[in-house]
Design an enzyme around this catalytic site. Structure first.
Site, short mmCIF file in Angstrom:
data_model
loop_
_atom_site.label_atom_id
_atom_site.label_comp_id
_atom_site.label_asym_id
_atom_site.label_seq_id
_atom_site.Cartn_x
_atom_site.Cartn_y
_atom_site.Cartn_z
N ARG A 27 0.82 -1.22 0.00
CA ARG A 27 0.00 0.00 0.00
C ARG A 27 0.86 1.27 0.00
O ARG A 27 0.46 2.30 0.57
CB ARG A 27 -0.96 0.04 1.21
CG ARG A 27 -2.04 -1.03 1.19
CD ARG A 27 -3.12 -0.71 2.22
NE ARG A 27 -3.93 -1.87 2.50
CZ ARG A 27 -4.28 -2.28 3.71
NH1 ARG A 27 -3.88 -1.61 4.78
NH2 ARG A 27 -5.03 -3.34 3.89
N ARG A 31 -3.28 6.41 1.20
CA ARG A 31 -3.86 7.54 1.94
C ARG A 31 -2.91 8.23 2.90
O ARG A 31 -3.21 9.32 3.38
CB ARG A 31 -5.09 7.06 2.71
CG ARG A 31 -6.26 6.68 1.81
CD ARG A 31 -7.46 6.21 2.62
NE ARG A 31 -7.22 4.92 3.26
CZ ARG A 31 -8.07 4.34 4.10
NH1 ARG A 31 -9.20 4.95 4.42
NH2 ARG A 31 -7.80 3.15 4.62
N ARG A 40 -7.10 11.54 -5.23
CA ARG A 40 -8.34 10.81 -4.92
C ARG A 40 -9.54 11.76 -4.95
O ARG A 40 -10.62 11.42 -5.45
CB ARG A 40 -8.17 10.15 -3.55
CG ARG A 40 -9.44 9.71 -2.83
CD ARG A 40 -10.02 8.44 -3.40
NE ARG A 40 -11.08 7.96 -2.53
CZ ARG A 40 -12.28 8.53 -2.39
NH1 ARG A 40 -12.56 9.62 -3.08
NH2 ARG A 40 -13.19 8.00 -1.59
N ASP A 77 -7.12 -2.56 -7.03
CA ASP A 77 -7.76 -3.18 -5.88
C ASP A 77 -7.89 -4.67 -6.13
O ASP A 77 -8.04 -5.09 -7.29
CB ASP A 77 -9.15 -2.56 -5.63
CG ASP A 77 -9.73 -2.98 -4.29
OD1 ASP A 77 -9.34 -2.38 -3.28
OD2 ASP A 77 -10.54 -3.93 -4.25
N TYR A 154 -14.97 -12.15 0.18
CA TYR A 154 -15.76 -10.95 -0.11
C TYR A 154 -16.99 -11.29 -0.96
O TYR A 154 -18.07 -10.71 -0.76
CB TYR A 154 -14.89 -9.93 -0.86
CG TYR A 154 -13.86 -9.26 0.02
CD1 TYR A 154 -14.20 -8.20 0.84
CD2 TYR A 154 -12.53 -9.68 0.01
CE1 TYR A 154 -13.26 -7.56 1.63
CE2 TYR A 154 -11.57 -9.06 0.81
CZ TYR A 154 -11.95 -8.00 1.62
OH TYR A 154 -11.01 -7.39 2.41
#
Length: 356
Positions: A27, A31, A40, A77, A154
């Site tokens: 990652r 963020r 973003r 992703d 998921y």
């Protein structure tokens, strides 16, 4: 494509001699970087950012502009594959990824099919090509996918879970249905990663984020076996160079010996694993990647340096180690602490490679 100027990461994955221990971060485009948050915001949503080739390229390159990292990783992703299968991926603020149409009925599971990566995931493949061109040979590009079991979690739960009650119920009551999902996922992941390699990815990684939630025996049957199938089906050479494969099961330290025999070139370790003991166990079968606790990056730079020194010492002399975190970097990490980490790895690892 430009000649690769820094291939330290690739050589480390193949256990070849390097001058220092290479480092990248799971990652690393994310963020914790203010420039990422600005991009973003321009994109409008996380999914729009993933599906915009120019912006995905931009955020992939952002950490490389700040830090002398030894690899870039495609910004995307893990849930792009089930989205391409028609499950309707969306992101709920503060709740993470969800699916509009999770797998609830047998007919839905039986109707699953492998999406063509070019037709249904072309935005990812285009991003790989564009990022490779933008990198201009500075460092290698890593492509990736979620593991079949992690994707299935998921797809069946409908989003993230702490109990995995739906998928584990299926595992015990209807293992045939879960195996069907996993078979479709494994074929989809193989095609997806091969398409990324064809587009320019120079190494690929399989993220088995939830395999560690499985019991002994169930992990081997429902996760590791399918990753082994994927590894066996991947393109392992492109443009005259080997394409290394990394497998990472979070919480998989107890099964390290078996994971190291799955055919991958490298095994990622979470922070619960003793790096020195892991090296002794796997021998020369695979390289090892990891495994600093991501929360160590909240500490002061002097403490970060001590942790880096400890892990480098645990691995010891020689090659075959890629420094990384034991999981993804936190969004609250101070960017300057990442600079301290990268500098410490490069500087303190030099003696471990000298004369080897």
């Amino acid at each position: 494509m430009s000649k690769l100027k820094n291939d330290t990461f690739l050589r480390a994955l193949l256990r070849q001699p390097t001058d220092y221990t290479p480092v990248w971060l799971m990652r690393q485009a994310g963020r914790y970087l203010p420039e990422y948050r600005e991009t973003r915001k321009r994109a409008g949503s996380f999914l729009d950012l993933c599906k915009n080739t120019d912006l995905a390229t931009e955020v992939t390159l952002q950490p490389l502009a700040r830090y002398p990292l030894d690899a870039a990783i495609l910004f995307s992703d893990i849930l792009t594959i089930p989205d391409a299968m028609g499950l309707g991926l969306y992101f709920s603020e503060g709740e993470g990824p969800k699916f509009e149409r999770p797998l609830r009925e047998e007919w839905e599971i039986r109707n699953l099919s492998v999406p063509d990566p070019v037709d249904h995931l072309g935005y990812v493949i285009d991003a790989v090509s564009q990022i490779r061109r933008a990198l201009d040979g500075s460092v290698p590009l890593i492509g990736f996918s979620g593991s079949p079991f992690t994707l299935a979690c998921y797809m069946v739960e409908g989003g993230g879970s702490t109990t995995f009650s739906r998928i584990k119920t299926m595992l015990f009551d209807r293992p045939d249905l879960l195996h069907h999902i996993l078979d479709i996922n494994a074929r989809a992941v193989t095609a997806y990663l091969n398409a990324q390699i064809e587009a320019g990815a120079q190494a690929v990684m399989i993220f088995d984020s939830w395999g560690g939630a499985l019991a002994y025996g169930k992990y081997q049957e429902f996760s590791l076996d399918y990753m082994q199938r994927i590894v066996a089906g991947l393109t392992r050479e492109r443009d005259g160079r080997q394409v290394p494969v990394i497998v990472f099961t979070k919480g998989g330290g107890l099964w390290l010996d078996e994971i190291a025999s799955c055919g991958a070139d490298a095994v990622g370790l979470d922070w619960t694993v003793d790096l020195g003991a892991a090296r002794a166990l796997v021998g020369d079968r695979v390289a090892l990647q990891g495994n600093l606790d991501p929360n160590a990056l909240f500490a002061q730079p002097a403490m970060i340096e001590r942790e880096v020194a400890r892990l480098l010492g645990d691995y010891g002399q020689g090659h075959g180690h890629v420094f990384n975190l034991g999981h993804g970097i936190s969004q609250f990490t101070p960017p300057e602490h990442v600079a301290a980490l990268v500098d410490a790895v490069h500087r303190l690892s030099l003696p471990y490679h000298a004369g080897v």
